[in-house]
Structures are given as C-alpha cells and as structure tokens.
Design a protein around this motif. Structure first.
Motif, short mmCIF file in Angstrom:
data_model
loop_
_atom_site.label_atom_id
_atom_site.label_comp_id
_atom_site.label_asym_id
_atom_site.label_seq_id
_atom_site.Cartn_x
_atom_site.Cartn_y
_atom_site.Cartn_z
N ALA A 61 22.80 -21.33 -24.07
CA ALA A 61 21.62 -20.59 -23.49
C ALA A 61 21.57 -18.96 -23.06
O ALA A 61 20.43 -18.55 -22.48
CB ALA A 61 22.75 -21.50 -21.75
N HIS A 62 22.95 -18.86 -23.62
CA HIS A 62 22.90 -17.09 -23.70
C HIS A 62 22.60 -16.00 -24.79
O HIS A 62 21.24 -15.64 -24.04
CB HIS A 62 24.69 -16.84 -24.42
N GLY A 63 22.19 -16.56 -26.00
CA GLY A 63 21.29 -16.61 -27.18
C GLY A 63 19.77 -16.97 -26.97
O GLY A 63 18.51 -16.19 -26.92
N ARG A 64 19.81 -18.04 -25.87
CA ARG A 64 18.19 -18.58 -25.48
C ARG A 64 17.70 -17.60 -24.34
O ARG A 64 16.23 -16.80 -23.94
CB ARG A 64 18.11 -19.74 -24.91
N LEU A 65 18.40 -16.91 -23.51
CA LEU A 65 18.07 -15.73 -22.72
C LEU A 65 17.46 -14.08 -23.29
O LEU A 65 16.68 -14.04 -23.00
CB LEU A 65 19.22 -15.47 -21.87
N VAL A 66 18.13 -13.73 -24.64
CA VAL A 66 18.04 -12.55 -25.49
C VAL A 66 16.68 -13.07 -26.30
O VAL A 66 15.73 -12.17 -26.37
CB VAL A 66 19.27 -12.58 -26.11
N ALA A 67 16.68 -14.66 -26.43
CA ALA A 67 15.00 -15.06 -27.02
C ALA A 67 14.44 -15.28 -26.40
O ALA A 67 13.20 -14.51 -25.88
CB ALA A 67 15.22 -15.91 -27.48
N ASP A 68 14.35 -15.64 -25.10
CA ASP A 68 13.54 -15.34 -24.27
C ASP A 68 12.73 -13.54 -23.90
O ASP A 68 11.60 -13.19 -23.63
CB ASP A 68 13.64 -16.07 -22.93
N LEU A 69 14.27 -13.10 -23.48
CA LEU A 69 13.50 -11.81 -23.76
C LEU A 69 12.29 -10.70 -24.54
O LEU A 69 11.79 -10.20 -24.30
CB LEU A 69 14.56 -10.84 -23.09
N ALA A 70 13.43 -11.32 -25.65
CA ALA A 70 13.05 -11.14 -27.04
C ALA A 70 11.05 -11.34 -27.39
O ALA A 70 9.99 -10.21 -27.30
CB ALA A 70 13.29 -10.89 -28.40
N THR A 71 10.94 -12.49 -26.43
CA THR A 71 9.59 -13.23 -26.54
C THR A 71 8.77 -11.59 -25.88
O THR A 71 7.41 -12.06 -25.80
CB THR A 71 10.11 -14.36 -26.52
N TYR A 72 9.23 -11.98 -24.22
CA TYR A 72 8.67 -11.47 -23.71
C TYR A 72 7.94 -10.33 -23.61
O TYR A 72 7.44 -9.43 -23.33
CB TYR A 72 9.21 -11.62 -21.61
N LEU A 73 8.97 -9.61 -24.89
CA LEU A 73 8.26 -8.43 -24.43
C LEU A 73 7.14 -7.93 -25.70
O LEU A 73 6.16 -7.88 -25.65
CB LEU A 73 9.72 -7.41 -25.06
N ALA A 74 7.53 -8.92 -26.47
CA ALA A 74 6.39 -9.31 -28.29
C ALA A 74 5.24 -9.58 -26.63
O ALA A 74 3.92 -8.91 -27.48
CB ALA A 74 7.13 -11.19 -28.75
N THR A 75 5.19 -10.34 -26.06
CA THR A 75 3.71 -10.68 -25.48
C THR A 75 3.38 -9.50 -24.15
O THR A 75 1.89 -8.71 -23.82
CB THR A 75 3.63 -11.68 -24.42
N GLN A 76 3.86 -8.27 -24.72
CA GLN A 76 3.56 -6.55 -23.63
C GLN A 76 3.36 -6.39 -24.64
O GLN A 76 3.50 -4.52 -24.79
CB GLN A 76 5.14 -6.25 -23.62
N GLY A 77 3.52 -6.61 -26.04
CA GLY A 77 3.38 -5.68 -27.45
C GLY A 77 4.34 -4.99 -27.57
O GLY A 77 3.47 -3.91 -28.62
N ARG A 78 5.46 -5.32 -27.71
CA ARG A 78 6.78 -4.40 -28.10
C ARG A 78 7.31 -5.07 -29.68
O ARG A 78 8.02 -6.49 -28.94
CB ARG A 78 7.45 -4.20 -26.90
N ARG A 79 8.43 -4.47 -29.64
CA ARG A 79 9.12 -5.96 -30.72
C ARG A 79 10.57 -5.47 -29.88
O ARG A 79 10.70 -4.26 -29.87
CB ARG A 79 9.28 -5.45 -32.08
N ALA A 80 11.71 -6.34 -29.90
CA ALA A 80 13.19 -6.15 -29.51
C ALA A 80 14.14 -5.71 -30.88
O ALA A 80 13.49 -6.32 -31.70
CB ALA A 80 13.42 -6.86 -29.01
N PHE A 81 14.49 -4.43 -29.99
CA PHE A 81 15.55 -4.34 -31.21
C PHE A 81 16.51 -4.92 -30.55
O PHE A 81 17.23 -5.14 -29.79
CB PHE A 81 16.15 -2.78 -31.14
#
Length: 458
Positions: free
Chosen positions: A267-287
């Motif tokens: 679930a902690h990993g999914r939190l990071v993945a969900d946040l990275a996906t959210y940033l992608a919807t805003q036109g950014r890439r997660a580091f």
C-alpha cells in the motif's frame, strides 16, 4: 579550442546569434582581436559560452567587482562545445540543515560557473519541512524547526540543545526558481514520501502511524521508521501539497522520493505510484529514488539510481529515464580521507581522484545524466557545504559535460593552476588538495569508527 594569434579585451561587446542546428546547450565562440562572435543553440548555450569567456579571462573575472587596473584579456581562437549529458545535477539537502535563500542563490551561481544545469532541492525530511504550503500552516509553524540536533554520527546519543529551523515562503521559492532560470538551471523540488516524513507527521499526526505522545520533529539522523499512512486522506493531503508545488516550480520533473521506507507495505508503494500518476495528469514526471522500482503500475518516471548499477539497468529496462547518482561515488557528504583531521568521517572514502575516475558503464539512451548529492546532516554552515562539495563537484561537472575519455593526471594540474584560483576568487572555502585547514576540522565532534564500505547517513 582552435587557437589563433592575439588576444581580445574582456569584457567586451559580444555579437550573439542563435543556430538551432547546433547540439542542445551547445555554442561556438569566435574570438579575434576585433571582437567576439557567439553562436548558440539556445539560451542555455549562450549561458555556457559566457562562463567559458570568464574562464578564459582568468580568476579575476569571477570576482564580484573589478580590482585594480589590470586589464582582462582572452586568447583568440575558435571554440565549439556542447555537453555530454542533458541532466547535470547536484542535490542540495536543505531539510536536515536549512540553507538561507541567499545561500541557495549563491549555490546556484556556483552551479552555473560549472555548467551544471539541475539543482535538486531536497525540501522535506524527518528533521524539517522547508516549503510554505498555505493550506497547511502547521507545516511551517511546527514542522519547520526542531529543538536540537544529534552531534556526530547517527548512532550517538548526544544532542546540541540548539533549536534549528527555517523555511522558504512561496515568493522566496519563486525567486530561487527565476534566479536559476536566468542561469539556465532547472530547480527540481523534492517532497519525500512515504518515509522521511516525520516532520510532516509532527504537524498532522493523523497522517502517520499510532501517535507518540507527542510527536516531535526528529532530532536524530538516520532513517526513521515513522511512515505516512497509505490512505485516501494522505493521498488527498499530498495532492494538495503538490498542487501548490506545481504553482511554484515549472520543472517538468518533480521529486517524490520513495527511498528508505523501512517496513513498507504494498500500500505504501501504491501511494507513491498514485502520486506519480497524479503528477502525470498534470503534465509532469515524477523523480523517484530506485527503491520505487519495487512498485507495480508506475507511470514513466525519472529514476535516481543511487544504490548500484543493477538498479540503473532495471530502471532503463522498464522504460524509465535514469539519472546516475551512485552512493559509492557521488555522495559528497562522504569523507575525503581517513586522516584523523577529516571532519566527521562518514560513509565511503571517496577522494577527488575516485570521483573523477568514475565511468558510467550503462550505455543506454535512457541514461540522461549524472548527479552529485550533498546530504546535509553534518553541514551546519555554508562553509561545511563548500568543504564537502569542492573541488569534488568540479570533477563531477567535468564528467557530466565532457566526452567519456578522461585523464586524471591531465585534470589535476588544470584544477590546481586554473580552477582552484577561480574558487578562491568566488570565495569558496573548498578542501585543500593536501587536507583541511585547521579551522575546517571538527575536533568537537567525536568520529565513529568506520569500515571501508560503511553505509552513509543519508
């Protein structure tokens, strides 16, 4: 450089042109006694060419004001140049030990002088939260300071009893971003989750595990086991935080951390993945640091490969872009010698020569660059940052810019005869090549016995 006879007075009028056929960030300088013609691929190329002209003019060109009546000249010739990597970065950790806005602006100038183009700003950690978020005022009221700091290594009990803190307002950060952009440097912010989050939990305990009584911003170094709870409420909190971050930082890449998460669950990993996906919807890439590769369903990201070469290969194979940040070469908080005068000897022993001789072995188009790290547990002043960073960061900058073939025996006299005098002119208190000045030692901090491959604090 193709030399020609004669010299040109500097500073002088520079005739500037843009030629998009040049490689990105590349430039061509034609220097004659009559003047200088600069042809650049883009604004970044123009910036780098100006730094080259300063280098050719000599150390006095790096001073804040002209001194004496000595005329500065540069040799005539033609220079064509462009960087090897498009990501040439340095991480500055302002979470463990805060650096003032003025100190960050100074550091940006030093990066620009070395043609580095990414400032990775580590803004949050267990020991402090450094960014104002208007929707969550307790992050600056509570999370931005701690009651004291551990003295020495992370396995010691002593605290200094001195409150430490600070944060950047929204306008401060916008100023930092604009100042960096004028120097062709991108500021990549990092809000580290779900670990390294104890400072945030101290302000909003509902984000963390069962509360202590009470929660406090951590005064220890090392890795805290206090993690953000992987719940919808936590994700909503992080989305609001990152929404504010996105209004400040135009960087196409935004750091989410994901490293050193003891006791992590899927679930902690999914939190990071969900946040990275959210940033992608805003036109950014997660580091994210390379631990995030253990998480399924990641969107395309930039991975900071810090643990080993296998992590870099795994990231590239999965289709992520990779920044090589190897702990065993580019963690500049690590000790520079085993001499007892070396201040607070932590981590791997990595000399200037060790750093310079690093060669990336992963030949893959997904490898977009290299980055040094300045984790700041033991950097309680800007003087300590200078000591740890330079001249090793000079070596990192040359590796990031120049072709793969390097010769340390050729680099060392250039460094000693030309580059160190530039650092002197810039007021950088670097580590002398033959060891620290007496005032750069730390006899007040007991050194912990270390092994050749001891892990770092960061």
């Amino acid at each position: 450089m193709t030399p020609r006879s004669g010299v040109c007075a500097w500073p002088t009028e520079v005739d500037t042109h843009i030629d998009s056929d040049l490689p990105p960030e590349g430039y061509r300088l034609e220097i004659t006694p009559a003047g200088i013609t600069l042809t650049a691929a883009d604004q970044a190329g123009r910036t780098h060419a100006q730094q080259t002209l300063r280098q050719l003019a000599g150390p006095d060109a790096f001073r804040a004001a002209a001194i004496g009546t000595r005329e500065l000249t540069i040799p005539c010739g033609v220079i064509e140049d462009h960087p090897r990597f498009r990501w040439r970065g340095c991480l500055l950790d302002v979470a463990r030990n805060f650096r003032t806005k003025a100190e960050v602006l100074r550091f940006i100038d030093l990066l620009s002088a070395h043609k580095l183009n990414v400032l990775h700003l580590h803004l949050t950690d267990d020991q402090g939260w450094r960014i104002e978020v208007p929707a969550f005022p307790k992050l600056t009221e509570i999370s931005s300071w701690r009651t004291g700091s551990m003295v020495g290594r992370h396995d010691g009990p002593e605290r200094d009893g001195r409150p430490h803190g600070g944060f950047y307002t929204t306008d401060d950060l916008r100023e930092i971003v604009a100042y960096a952009a004028e120097r062709s440097i991108t500021v990549v912010p990092e809000i580290d989750v779900p670990g390294h989050a104890r400072a945030a939990i101290a302000a909003y305990p509902e984000l963390g595990p069962e509360p202590e009584s009470p929660w406090e911003v951590w005064t220890s170094w090392g890795v805290s086991t206090s993690l953000l709870k992987p719940t919808p409420d936590t994700l909503d909190f992080l989305r609001q935080v990152f929404d504010h971050v996105l209004t400040i930082f135009p960087s196409p890449v935004i750091g989410v951390g994901g490293d050193e998460v003891p006791g992590a669950t899927p679930a902690h990993g999914r939190l990071v993945a969900d946040l990275a996906t959210y940033l992608a919807t805003q036109g950014r890439r997660a580091f994210g640091w390379d631990e995030v590769l253990d998480t399924d369903a990641l969107p395309p990201m930039v991975i900071g490969a810090w643990r080993d070469q296998a992590a870099a290969t795994r990231a590239a194979t999965a289709g992520h872009d990779v920044v090589l940040c190897p702990e065993d070469h580019f963690y500049l908080d690590h000790r520079q010698s085993d001499h007892p005068d070396e201040p607070i000897p932590v981590g791997y022993l990595r000399t200037l020569e060790d750093v310079y001789r690093y060669q990336p072995t992963l030949d893959d188009p997904h490898v977009i660059g290299i980055q040094a790290q300045l984790w700041s547990e033991h950097f309680d002043s800007v003087r300590r940052v200078d000591y740890a960073a330079f001249p090793r960061l000079c070596a990192v900058a040359e590796l990031a810019w120049s072709p793969p073939t390097h010769d340390y025996t050729e680099f060392l006299p250039r460094l000693r005869d030309h580059h160190l005098p530039r650092l002197d002119a810039l007021g950088v208190e670097y580590r002398p090549l033959d060891g620290p000045h007496p005032w750069q030692t730390r006899p007040d901090v007991p050194a912990t016995a270390h092994r050749p491959n001891q892990l770092p604090v960061g």
